[in-house]
Structure formats: C-alpha cells, structure tokens
Design a protein around this motif. Structure first.
Motif, PDB file in Angstrom:
ATOM      1  N   PHE A  68      40.908 -14.217  31.032  1.00  0.00           N
ATOM      2  CA  PHE A  68      41.569 -14.983  32.078  1.00  0.00           C
ATOM      3  C   PHE A  68      42.986 -14.435  32.262  1.00  0.00           C
ATOM      4  CE2 PHE A  68      43.572 -18.762  34.000  1.00  0.00           C
ATOM      5  CZ  PHE A  68      42.617 -19.081  34.951  1.00  0.00           C
ATOM      6  N   PRO A  69      43.125 -13.330  33.001  1.00  0.00           N
ATOM      7  CA  PRO A  69      44.449 -12.725  33.179  1.00  0.00           C
ATOM      8  C   PRO A  69      45.368 -13.612  34.014  1.00  0.00           C
ATOM      9  CG  PRO A  69      42.847 -11.654  34.596  1.00  0.00           C
ATOM     10  CD  PRO A  69      42.077 -12.584  33.715  1.00  0.00           C
ATOM     11  N   VAL A  70      46.625 -13.665  33.619  1.00  0.00           N
ATOM     12  CA  VAL A  70      47.606 -14.467  34.334  1.00  0.00           C
ATOM     13  C   VAL A  70      48.678 -13.547  34.896  1.00  0.00           C
ATOM     14  CG1 VAL A  70      47.170 -16.493  32.912  1.00  0.00           C
ATOM     15  CG2 VAL A  70      48.958 -14.873  32.213  1.00  0.00           C
ATOM     16  N   TYR A  71      49.479 -14.079  35.815  1.00  0.00           N
ATOM     17  CA  TYR A  71      50.549 -13.293  36.422  1.00  0.00           C
ATOM     18  C   TYR A  71      51.750 -13.246  35.487  1.00  0.00           C
ATOM     19  CZ  TYR A  71      54.251 -11.885  39.634  1.00  0.00           C
ATOM     20  OH  TYR A  71      55.301 -11.230  40.234  1.00  0.00           O
ATOM     21  N   GLY A  72      52.285 -12.045  35.294  1.00  0.00           N
ATOM     22  CA  GLY A  72      53.509 -11.926  34.526  1.00  0.00           C
ATOM     23  C   GLY A  72      53.565 -10.676  33.682  1.00  0.00           C
ATOM     24  N   GLY A  73      54.786 -10.242  33.392  1.00  0.00           N
ATOM     25  CA  GLY A  73      55.001  -9.090  32.522  1.00  0.00           C
ATOM     26  C   GLY A  73      54.522  -7.804  33.149  1.00  0.00           C
ATOM     27  N   ARG A 134      31.387 -21.737  34.058  1.00  0.00           N
ATOM     28  CA  ARG A 134      32.755 -21.473  33.632  1.00  0.00           C
ATOM     29  C   ARG A 134      33.747 -22.108  34.597  1.00  0.00           C
ATOM     30  NH1 ARG A 134      34.039 -15.325  32.536  1.00  0.00           N
ATOM     31  NH2 ARG A 134      36.014 -16.353  32.028  1.00  0.00           N
ATOM     32  N   TRP A 135      34.833 -22.658  34.035  1.00  0.00           N
ATOM     33  CA  TRP A 135      35.916 -23.162  34.860  1.00  0.00           C
ATOM     34  C   TRP A 135      37.182 -23.244  34.033  1.00  0.00           C
ATOM     35  CZ3 TRP A 135      32.185 -26.228  32.728  1.00  0.00           C
ATOM     36  CH2 TRP A 135      32.564 -27.378  32.045  1.00  0.00           C
ATOM     37  N   VAL A 136      38.288 -23.566  34.676  1.00  0.00           N
ATOM     38  CA  VAL A 136      39.577 -23.678  33.998  1.00  0.00           C
ATOM     39  C   VAL A 136      40.213 -25.000  34.385  1.00  0.00           C
ATOM     40  CG1 VAL A 136      40.783 -22.439  35.852  1.00  0.00           C
ATOM     41  CG2 VAL A 136      41.818 -22.570  33.594  1.00  0.00           C
ATOM     42  N   SER A 137      40.875 -25.634  33.419  1.00  0.00           N
ATOM     43  CA  SER A 137      41.659 -26.834  33.700  1.00  0.00           C
ATOM     44  C   SER A 137      43.098 -26.608  33.252  1.00  0.00           C
ATOM     45  CB  SER A 137      41.064 -28.058  33.004  1.00  0.00           C
ATOM     46  OG  SER A 137      41.046 -27.895  31.593  1.00  0.00           O
ATOM     47  N   LEU A 138      44.025 -27.181  34.003  1.00  0.00           N
ATOM     48  CA  LEU A 138      45.456 -27.040  33.732  1.00  0.00           C
ATOM     49  C   LEU A 138      46.045 -28.407  33.437  1.00  0.00           C
ATOM     50  CD1 LEU A 138      46.384 -24.807  36.820  1.00  0.00           C
ATOM     51  CD2 LEU A 138      45.574 -24.042  34.579  1.00  0.00           C
ATOM     52  N   LYS A 139      47.034 -28.446  32.525  1.00  0.00           N
ATOM     53  CA  LYS A 139      47.719 -29.695  32.225  1.00  0.00           C
ATOM     54  C   LYS A 139      49.222 -29.461  32.192  1.00  0.00           C
ATOM     55  CE  LYS A 139      47.948 -33.592  29.008  1.00  0.00           C
ATOM     56  NZ  LYS A 139      47.447 -34.188  27.749  1.00  0.00           N
ATOM     57  N   ASN A 140      49.936 -30.237  32.982  1.00  0.00           N
ATOM     58  CA  ASN A 140      51.388 -30.179  33.003  1.00  0.00           C
ATOM     59  C   ASN A 140      51.928 -31.287  32.112  1.00  0.00           C
ATOM     60  OD1 ASN A 140      54.108 -30.101  33.538  1.00  0.00           O
ATOM     61  ND2 ASN A 140      53.926 -30.600  35.728  1.00  0.00           N
ATOM     62  N   SER A 141      52.355 -30.923  30.912  1.00  0.00           N
ATOM     63  CA  SER A 141      52.904 -31.902  29.964  1.00  0.00           C
ATOM     64  C   SER A 141      54.412 -32.003  30.050  1.00  0.00           C
ATOM     65  CB  SER A 141      52.491 -31.527  28.534  1.00  0.00           C
ATOM     66  OG  SER A 141      51.092 -31.549  28.399  1.00  0.00           O
ATOM     67  N   GLU A 149      50.347 -21.380  42.466  1.00  0.00           N
ATOM     68  CA  GLU A 149      50.284 -20.544  43.666  1.00  0.00           C
ATOM     69  C   GLU A 149      48.923 -19.870  43.833  1.00  0.00           C
ATOM     70  OE1 GLU A 149      52.866 -16.789  45.428  1.00  0.00           O
ATOM     71  OE2 GLU A 149      53.812 -18.214  44.034  1.00  0.00           O
ATOM     72  N   LYS A 150      48.247 -19.626  42.716  1.00  0.00           N
ATOM     73  CA  LYS A 150      46.914 -19.035  42.763  1.00  0.00           C
ATOM     74  C   LYS A 150      46.119 -19.519  41.561  1.00  0.00           C
ATOM     75  CE  LYS A 150      44.239 -14.740  42.607  1.00  0.00           C
ATOM     76  NZ  LYS A 150      44.261 -13.263  42.504  1.00  0.00           N
ATOM     77  N   ILE A 151      44.856 -19.851  41.800  1.00  0.00           N
ATOM     78  CA  ILE A 151      43.971 -20.186  40.683  1.00  0.00           C
ATOM     79  C   ILE A 151      42.550 -19.765  41.025  1.00  0.00           C
ATOM     80  CG2 ILE A 151      43.767 -22.594  41.484  1.00  0.00           C
ATOM     81  CD1 ILE A 151      43.373 -23.292  38.434  1.00  0.00           C
ATOM     82  N   HIS A 152      42.073 -18.785  40.285  1.00  0.00           N
ATOM     83  CA  HIS A 152      40.673 -18.413  40.320  1.00  0.00           C
ATOM     84  C   HIS A 152      40.004 -18.974  39.070  1.00  0.00           C
ATOM     85  CE1 HIS A 152      40.423 -14.922  43.451  1.00  0.00           C
ATOM     86  NE2 HIS A 152      40.605 -16.099  43.991  1.00  0.00           N
ATOM     87  N   SER A 153      38.765 -19.365  39.194  1.00  0.00           N
ATOM     88  CA  SER A 153      38.115 -20.138  38.140  1.00  0.00           C
ATOM     89  C   SER A 153      37.731 -19.309  36.923  1.00  0.00           C
ATOM     90  CB  SER A 153      36.879 -20.835  38.707  1.00  0.00           C
ATOM     91  OG  SER A 153      37.257 -21.714  39.746  1.00  0.00           O
ATOM     92  N   ALA A 154      37.503 -18.019  37.119  1.00  0.00           N
ATOM     93  CA  ALA A 154      37.081 -17.163  35.999  1.00  0.00           C
ATOM     94  C   ALA A 154      37.156 -15.708  36.424  1.00  0.00           C
ATOM     95  CB  ALA A 154      35.658 -17.503  35.557  1.00  0.00           C
ATOM     96  N   GLN A 155      37.207 -14.837  35.425  1.00  0.00           N
ATOM     97  CA  GLN A 155      37.040 -13.397  35.643  1.00  0.00           C
ATOM     98  C   GLN A 155      35.845 -12.917  34.822  1.00  0.00           C
ATOM     99  OE1 GLN A 155      40.030 -10.162  36.403  1.00  0.00           O
ATOM    100  NE2 GLN A 155      39.801  -9.874  34.197  1.00  0.00           N
ATOM    101  N   PHE A 156      35.084 -11.995  35.401  1.00  0.00           N
ATOM    102  CA  PHE A 156      33.906 -11.435  34.748  1.00  0.00           C
ATOM    103  C   PHE A 156      34.096  -9.931  34.603  1.00  0.00           C
ATOM    104  CE2 PHE A 156      32.700 -15.253  36.963  1.00  0.00           C
ATOM    105  CZ  PHE A 156      31.917 -15.927  36.039  1.00  0.00           C
TER     106      PHE A 156
END
Length: 688
Positions: A68-73, A134-141, A149-156
C-alpha cells in the motif's frame, strides 16, 4: 489455517483452496508484497531479501513492491493514499504497529510516525471461491481535520510483463463492449468522472498471461463502488505489473474530521491458472452466495414500449391481462404515471399519482394485477428533478449548483443534492409512502444524467452514491419483499458496489437481440447471470432498425432474467402462442440459467455461431445462435463443458430423443447445423 503468520520472518500468508497471497514487514518497516499465485503451503519457505537502490534516482522506496504505497519522500510511483495535515505537511511516513485476525479477516495496522493517523489494511478470505476482498480504513485520532486527497483501496503486484488487460468500453446503447490490449510501458487508465454512472468503462481489471477460456493465468479484481472510480495499470521498469483501483481522485477531497474513521470501498480480487471460465465462476459464485437475494427472479412485463408516457389505468389493465396470458409473473408500469409527466421535461420530482391517468389512484390497477396472480412493479427516478416541477419551484436550493453559475440541464433534468439531509429524507419518505400505500413488489430505479455543478464539497462524488445505498438498504429493511432494479440510462450502474443492494441490473437500453449477444457475453466475465435483466422487444428495433424473428429475440433474452417489453396489444395469435410456449420453456430451465454455472463455448465453424451453456447439478442448457449464414452453410460441433463424465444425458434435438454420456458430449460433442439468418436453438440436457 487460511490466515498464517511466520513470526520469525514477519511474513503473512493468505490461503484459499487453490491460491496463496503472501506479504511481509521488511527491515525498513515497509509492508512488502511477496507472492500471489498458485497455492504454496509452507510459509517458512518465503523470505524478504534486502533491496538495494539502483542509483540515487531509483531509491529503495521506489523499487520496493509495497502493498500500500503512500505519497511522500523518495516515492515517485503511483500511490494509494495522499493526505494533507493541518500544519501543511503533505507526506506520509508509516510504521507497522501490529495485526488483528477476525475469523477470515486479517487487519494490518499502520500509523504515521508523527501524527495521530492510522491506516488499516483489510484482507478477507473466501476460500471456496479463491477470492480475497481487500480494502483500507483510515482513522483520524488527532484534534485537527486531515484532508484525504487520494485514496485507492489496494495495490496488486503481478510478477509479469507484457500482460493482456481486459475491460469494457462503450456509450449509451452500446455498453459492455469488451476489449483487450497488451500492457507495455506507460500507464493505462480506466475511470468514471460523471458521478452517477458510466457507460464508458467498468470498475474492474482483468490481466492475463495469454490465457484462454479454460487455461492460463488470470489476475482480476472488481471494485465495489458505483460512481467515480479510477483504475491504473502500469508495467514498471523493475519487471512487474502494478494495478491500483479506488475512488477517482479527480475533483476529490475528503475532510476527515477529528476522531472520525473512513472506510474505502473494497475490491474483490482473485487469481486462477485455469483461464477466464474459472475467474467468472469464482466471481459469480461469490455474488450468488454472499450478495444476491435468494430465490428466482420473476418473468416481468414492462409497459414502456407499448404506451411510453401515454399511460392510463384501462390500457395498463388490458396489457396486464395479455401479459398474464403469455406467462408474465410481474407487471411493471414504467415512466409517466406521476405528476404532469407527459414528456421528459415535466413532472420529475412530483411523485403523486396523475389523477387524469389514474382517477382512483394506482389501487384499481394493482388490484387487477394481483387478482391475476402477478406481482406489481413501478418506475422511479428519485435522484433527478425537472425545472418545471413543483418540487423544484419549492426547493430551488435542493439541486447541485453554484450560486453564480447557470446550472446545466441534461435530458431536461437537474440532479438533486441527495447528501443534504432534507433531500435524503424526502426521497426515503416518498418511496416509503409509495411502498406503504400500495402493494408494490418491484422498483425500477433509473438515473438518466451525470452530476454537474457539484458544489464546494469535493467528496460529494463519493457521498452521493453512499446516500443512494443507504436509502435502498433502509427501504429493504422496512419492505423486505421488494426487489430493486438498478438502471442508469441503460447499463451505467453495473458494478459490485450496487450488486446486492439492488437485485437486478438493467443491462442496456439496446434490446436488439443480436447486439445483446455481445453485451451479455461481455457482462458475463465479471457479473452473475441471475442479476442480468434481458428483454424481448418489438421490431424493427428502435436503435438498430433490424427485424429479427421473435424466437431469436426470446432466446437471446432467455439467457438472463427474462423480461418482455413489446407492445403485446399488437401481438398476433401466433405471437401470443409462441410467447406462451417460450416463457413456459424458460420457466422450466430458469433455475439452471439463474443459479447454475455459465460457460462461454468457443466456435470451430466458419459460420458465426454464438454458443453459451449453463450447468446446474444434473441438468444443462445449451443456447446456439446463428445471426447470419455464410456461403457453405456450415454447421458446428459443440463440445460441452462442466458435465458429469460418467453420467448419461438425455436431450432432444431436431425431434429426436438422444442419449449420450457426459464424457462423449465434452470430448467429442454434438454436431449442430442452423440454417438461414437469425436461427437459434435451445437444448436441455438431463441426467437419466
């Protein structure tokens, strides 16, 4: 065990009956993909080799096959997630926190190294169907808003180059046109940006290594989302092919409030080395087992082509009597029964019964239909409103709009902003009142235009469809017997997001029986036959202008959930008689068609035969179509699929009762010969 963990190597294995999916946590704390393919039982054989950067331009982060690649670096590759923190930071750095196992679900817990922001990767197994959801969930604590700004559910990750990518293209009246193209360097994108629906592409991917129907490796995934999606396929410089799919980032921004969570739509994914047939069976079985309402779909009659907007009670009763005579089980009144609805420009939004057309309301018609032993259905388009309607005059602020711009109409309609609580409540209450007042069994829910002037909330594209899902779910809780059909100006809403919430798909406004062979064939690769509505309509067809014999038209429509849309008031005695016979035949084979396994049978003839087969337990049905004979009038040898080789099957062909073993029918086959233009045949096989 289906979910395994090698604690020594921090490697996770997900095993279905025939496949394995393996990933692990590497030395940098990255979640790295390792393997997806044929089943490998021993997880301890897997390891995570140390990766070295190719150069300063190809960092470890760039070449690591992240789950699950994320934006950054130093990541410049496609990413699944991009967020903006309140202090202006626009990159993620995640760390592995741990994992959870809940029955057949594995959850990988990740968190940002600085901010109170969690990312949870979900994997749910369907062992018998060889599928992983497959899916992803996010939590803002945190105490601040985090912008997604972008959310794709999975990478294969697929360990091959030069694969074949399949999807569908099309437009209104020509949906579900399957295409295949070779994947090379560069990126391929399929998407929808219209909000309501799309006839152009569909939210799934199929990647194969030169597979056939019955052989070869196929990797696939279907996104459970209606509306704005995007899918990216990329052959990388490092010897693999990547696929991502999820919410379209075009004009998208989700503001995740403090202490709130967001769950992205899931992807039903799978692998097989047995070709497209196994892929289709796995997805169809998943849908039938986990999503679709049990029970056979009724044979329906829809009155649109007979009356269009000129609906009235007496004529609908006349139609219902003939519909009952030919064998229909469900009578559906289409557009035109409400408001001042005499054209596409009026009435939409004013959901009261037109007293001129139905002086005593709908009850007299429904009573007549019910007395005949039929179910009753009705058409609605709740998401839209005409500018000339009373609803719009009373609530001009209920549509998607910008105060300083003129709002676009399409088909003479605006789109209601269903994310407004008062609009959602209005739609629910309107439909609840309709279903509570009248004995209605079937709702045909249409949506005939895309969203425009969507407002300032960039998450509206996603929120809109979530509201539609919620309304239907709540209505089905209160009115559990009611069937819902998803229609979107034809086949625009065909996807695994709406499947199960709605019960049927309207496949296309193109009901030409020859065109439908291709549309229905393409549909079958991913979606279950049981949910595919197919109609017999009048000739010449309003789109193709073709004249096709009524038997061919019925046979084409009998390949799914059968409907009749002809003006049956004009039927001859011969038409009535043949319709009755064919509908009676359909009812006998309906359990095999709607609940059995579907097979696309290849043709070995110079003539353009189209052959399709269904198998359920000890019965099978073969459909054979010949749209046009070519010079030589050659026949075809059909080798059947999925039979029990040691059993003897009885069937009738050309007036002869024949008996052959399943082994013979699958290996040698049967020789068939159709003659002329638009000839067709159905053969029913039963074990003795």
């Amino acid at each position: 065990m289906a979910i395994c963990l090698s604690k020594k190597n921090r490697i996770f294995g997900l095993h279905t009956n025939n496949t394995s999916y393996v990933f692990g946590v590497d030395g940098l704390g990255l979640i790295r993909h390792i393997y997806w393919g044929e089943k490998i039982n021993d997880l301890d054989e897997f390891s995570l080799p140390v990766l070295c950067e190719v150069s300063t331009n190809d960092s470890v982060y760039e070449i690591t096959p992240e789950e699950f690649p994320v934006y950054g670096g130093l990541r410049y590759k496609e990413h699944c997630l991009k967020v903006n923190f309140s202090d202006g930071t626009r990159e993620l750095i995640y760390k592995y926190i741990g994992y959870e196992i809940k029955e057949e679900e594995l959850i990988i817990n990740l968190a940002d190294t600085h901010y109170s922001f969690q990312i949870n990767l979900h994997y749910k197994l369907y062992e018998e169907e060889d599928l992983i959801e497959r899916w992803v969930s996010l939590k803002n604590s945190s105490e601040d808003i985090i912008e997604v700004e972008k959310i794709h559910s999975a990478q294969f990750h697929i360990p091959y180059e030069n694969l074949n990518f399949s999807n569908v293209h099309g437009h209104w009246g020509a949906e579900q046109q399957r295409f295949t193209q070779r994947v090379s360097y560069g990126k391929m994108l399929v998407e929808n940006r219209r909000g309501i629906s799309t006839h152009n592409h569909n939210p799934y991917f199929i990647l194969d290594k030169d597979a056939t129907e019955t052989n070869g490796e196929v990797f696939f995934g279907a996104l459970r989302l209606s509306g704005n999606f995007s899918g990216v396929v990329e052959q990388t410089q490092y010897g693999e092919t990547l696929v991502q799919m999820g919410i379209n980032s075009h004009d998208f921004m989700l503001k995740l409030k403090p202490k709130k969570e967001f769950t992205a739509p899931s992807i039903i994914s799978g692998y097989t080395n047995k070709g497209f047939e196994a892929m289709s069976h796995n997805l169809h079985n998943f849908a039938k087992k986990n999503l679709l309402r049990p029970g056979l779909r009724p044979v329906l009659y829809n009155s649109w082509e007979a009356t269009e907007f000129k609906v009235n009670c007496e004529e609908q009763i006349r139609l219902a009597k003939i519909a009952k005579k030919i064998g229909a089980e469900l009578f559906v009144v289409d557009d035109g029964w409400f408001g001042e609805r005499n054209s596409i420009d009026k009435g939409l939004g004013d959901w009261y019964v037109d007293k001129d057309k139905f002086p005593k309301g709908l009850k007299p018609l429904i009573d007549e239909v019910k007395a005949m032993g039929m179910m009753f259905g009705i058409w609605v388009e709740p998401e839209m409103v005409n500018p000339l309607s009373q609803l719009y005059k009373d609530h001009v602020d209920w549509i998607y709009h910008f105060d300083t711009r003129e709002t676009d109409t399409s088909r003479g309609q605006y789109v209601l902003n269903v994310t407004k609580p008062e609009v959602k409540e209005f739609i629910y209450n309107m439909l609840d009142s309709l279903l509570s007042t009248y004995d209605i069994d079937y709702i045909k829910w249409d949506a005939n235009r895309p969203i425009a002037q969507s407002g300032t909330d960039k998450a509206i594209w996603y929120k809109h469809i979530e509201v539609i899902y919620d309304i239907v779910k709540e209505l089905k809780k209160k009115h559990p017997k009611v069937l819902f059909e998803a229609c979107a100006s034809g086949g625009g809403r065909i996807d695994y997001g709406i499947l199960g919430i709605f019960d049927d798909f309207w496949t296309s406004d193109n009901t030409d029986a020859y065109d439908r062979l291709k549309i229905q064939d393409s549909y079958s690769y991913i979606y279950p036959i049981k949910a595919m509505r197919a109609w017999v309509t009048d000739c010449p067809n309003f789109l193709s202008r073709r004249n096709i014999p009524i038997k061919f038209r019925y046979h084409s429509a009998m390949m799914g959930s059968l409907g009749i849309g002809c003006n049956i008031l004009k039927f001859s005695k011969e038409d009535i008689k043949l319709s009755k016979e064919l509908i009676e035949e359909y009812k006998k084979i309906r359990p095999i068609i709607q609940e059995g396994d579907f097979y696309r049978i290849s043709s070995n003839s110079e003539n353009n035969y189209h052959c399709f087969q269904y198998v359920k337990q000890e019965e099978a049905v073969l459909f054979v179509f010949l749209p046009q004979s070519k010079l030589g009038h050659r026949g075809i040898r059909v080798r059947l699929r999925g039979l029990q080789k040691d059993k003897v099957y009885s069937f009738n062909y050309n007036g002869q009762q024949l008996k052959m073993t399943g082994n013979y029918l699958m290996k040698y086959g049967i020789d068939l010969r159709l003659v002329g233009d638009y000839d067709s045949a159905i053969i029913h096989f039963s074990v003795l």
